[in-house]
Design an enzyme around this catalytic site. Sequence first.
Site, short mmCIF file in Angstrom:
data_model
loop_
_atom_site.label_atom_id
_atom_site.label_comp_id
_atom_site.label_asym_id
_atom_site.label_seq_id
_atom_site.Cartn_x
_atom_site.Cartn_y
_atom_site.Cartn_z
N SER A 22 14.94 -13.38 -8.04
CA SER A 22 13.83 -12.44 -7.94
C SER A 22 13.61 -11.67 -9.23
CB SER A 22 14.08 -11.45 -6.79
OG SER A 22 15.32 -10.79 -6.97
N THR A 154 -27.27 6.27 11.45
CA THR A 154 -26.34 5.67 12.40
C THR A 154 -26.91 4.27 12.64
OG1 THR A 154 -27.57 6.42 14.35
CG2 THR A 154 -25.82 7.89 13.55
N HIS A 155 -26.06 3.31 12.82
CA HIS A 155 -26.49 1.90 12.94
C HIS A 155 -27.31 1.46 11.72
CE1 HIS A 155 -25.52 2.36 17.29
NE2 HIS A 155 -26.05 3.56 17.11
N SER A 276 -26.41 -10.14 -15.47
CA SER A 276 -26.28 -11.50 -14.97
C SER A 276 -26.43 -12.46 -16.13
CB SER A 276 -27.38 -11.74 -13.93
OG SER A 276 -27.69 -13.12 -13.88
N LYS A 282 -31.14 -8.18 -13.89
CA LYS A 282 -30.06 -7.71 -13.02
C LYS A 282 -29.20 -6.61 -13.62
CE LYS A 282 -28.92 -9.21 -9.43
NZ LYS A 282 -28.33 -10.49 -9.06
N ASN A 284 -25.75 -5.21 -12.03
CA ASN A 284 -24.91 -5.43 -10.84
C ASN A 284 -23.81 -4.39 -10.68
OD1 ASN A 284 -26.34 -7.75 -10.15
ND2 ASN A 284 -25.04 -9.06 -11.40
N GLU A 289 -18.15 -3.55 -6.06
CA GLU A 289 -17.87 -4.78 -5.32
C GLU A 289 -16.40 -5.18 -5.42
OE1 GLU A 289 -21.42 -7.76 -5.60
OE2 GLU A 289 -21.39 -6.56 -7.40
N TYR A 316 20.65 -6.69 6.66
CA TYR A 316 19.88 -7.30 5.58
C TYR A 316 19.70 -8.79 5.81
CZ TYR A 316 18.49 -9.00 1.01
OH TYR A 316 17.81 -9.63 -0.01
N GLN A 321 13.73 -9.80 0.41
CA GLN A 321 13.41 -9.86 -1.02
C GLN A 321 11.90 -10.01 -1.22
OE1 GLN A 321 16.15 -11.69 -3.97
NE2 GLN A 321 14.61 -13.31 -4.05
N1 ARG Z 1 17.40 -9.35 -4.72
C1 ARG Z 1 17.76 -8.92 -3.43
C2 ARG Z 1 16.56 -8.31 -2.71
O1 ARG Z 1 15.66 -7.94 -3.38
C3 ARG Z 1 18.83 -7.88 -3.50
C4 ARG Z 1 19.66 -7.80 -2.30
C5 ARG Z 1 20.47 -9.04 -2.17
N2 ARG Z 1 21.45 -8.93 -1.13
C6 ARG Z 1 22.10 -9.99 -0.67
N3 ARG Z 1 22.93 -9.76 0.27
N4 ARG Z 1 21.85 -11.18 -1.10
O2 ARG Z 1 16.50 -8.25 -1.51
#
Ligand code: ARG
Length: 463
Positions: A22, A154-155, A276, A282, A284, A289, A316, A321
């Site tokens: 991660s 309204t509406h 545009s 135009k 815009n 948006e 956990y 993650q």
């Molecule tokens: N990178 C992990 C997360 O964001 C950290 C926690 C990982 N914990 C584990 N028991 N593998 O969730």
Amino acid sequence: MKLWAGRFQKETDTLVNDFNSSILFDARLYKEDITGSIAHAKMLGRQGIIDPGESAAIVEGLRAILEDIDGDKVEFSLESEDIHMNVERLLTERIGTTGKRLHTARSRNDQVAVDIRLYMKREIPEIINLILDLEKVLLKKAEGNLDTVMPGYTHLQRAQPTTFAHYMMAYANMLRRDVLRLEDCLERMDELPLGSGALAGTTYNIDRRYVAEELGFKRITQNSIDGVSDRDFAIEFASACSILMMHLSRFSEEIIMWCSWEFRYAELDDAYSTGSSIMPQKKNPDVAELVRGKTGRVYGDLVTLLTVMKALPLAYNKDMQEDKEPLFDIIDTVKLCLPVFAAMLDTLTVKPKNMANAASAGFINATDCADYLVKKGMAFRDAYMIVGRLVSSCIKMGETLETLTLKDFRAVCDKFDADIYDALMLKTCVNERKSEGGPSAEQVIKQMAYIQQFVDERMSANV
Ligand code: ARG
């Protein structure tokens, strides 16, 4: 080699390595991760869980790493999986075996939980400030438009007269509640999860309250399983931001309509609109948006978070993650939208004449006409019926209520007198709406004072 390689006979497959990692998105938590680790290391030293000298070396090492990451001098590795293990690896590389003592009485599970909370504790006040900036623009817009009569709908049918200032204060109140929701969320999540360990606390004599104080948390989490399992604070934040974006999307939609040639109630500044590539005429409303469009994105992030957490058994799970990318996306999106929206609104030119013309043409004073008869003693339902008939015949004759002769009025009801014309004037219609919360200038001034105070209280708390 992996930090956890001891139990394994084989290397992790590279596919799994990349999949599991991660670091590409949680590197963003480096400051919080290191701050959390510093507090933890100090506590370990104070409690005599590790040698105080080693604790000091760890703190010093961590500070140097923080400085180097700030200075863009550090390369993270996918191999080290996430920000927590990257920092720990760097520390051990730099200060040797002492670095290996940092993870005493801690797990990545409580570590990541504290990182996210610290991160949100930093970001939420920034978002609140951006909302307050938008509130200031709303106040400014209201100030110059207390007498700018416009149709209320309204509406999406012309309903009753109001003023642009009254309209602005409607949005100001929605945003005020958005601020309250975020403050509420911040208050509820202000608990330190560190010390929960993997899930079942720890056998070491840790001092969670010291760590909480070091990191600026008001309280500590009350249950270690909950401390590492819960992401409801992130979902609550995502909900508050979704509601905020919903408000901005409605406002955007109105600005888009107002700037159309069908309405022409307002015109965007050239600097806040786009042209545009093919149609030379135009102009815009892309900013409005995009804010409207990005609302969908934030809703998507909320649903992602809810769905990731749905039915997860305690405590956990790696699924969690997946909380980071939607959370960061919400923060980025909201912080992107608010300033550009505020600037767009600030530079928007209001067209009071066009608003007044629209308000004059749609029988918007029909309720006021009925109220006139009620004030002359008639029951509202009867008055309503009479005015309904008047409107119907006006439509047939191509007239409006104001263009009818007194004779026309009296033909349907003898309670009409010459003062009906004054009662039908849009300015009168608006300024007679003096009920609290209503559009009369005196009431809108009170609404503005309330919002101003709300903003001031928070701005002064910030300095
Ligand atoms: N990178 C992990 C997360 O964001 C950290 C926690 C990982 N914990 C584990 N028991 N593998 O969730």
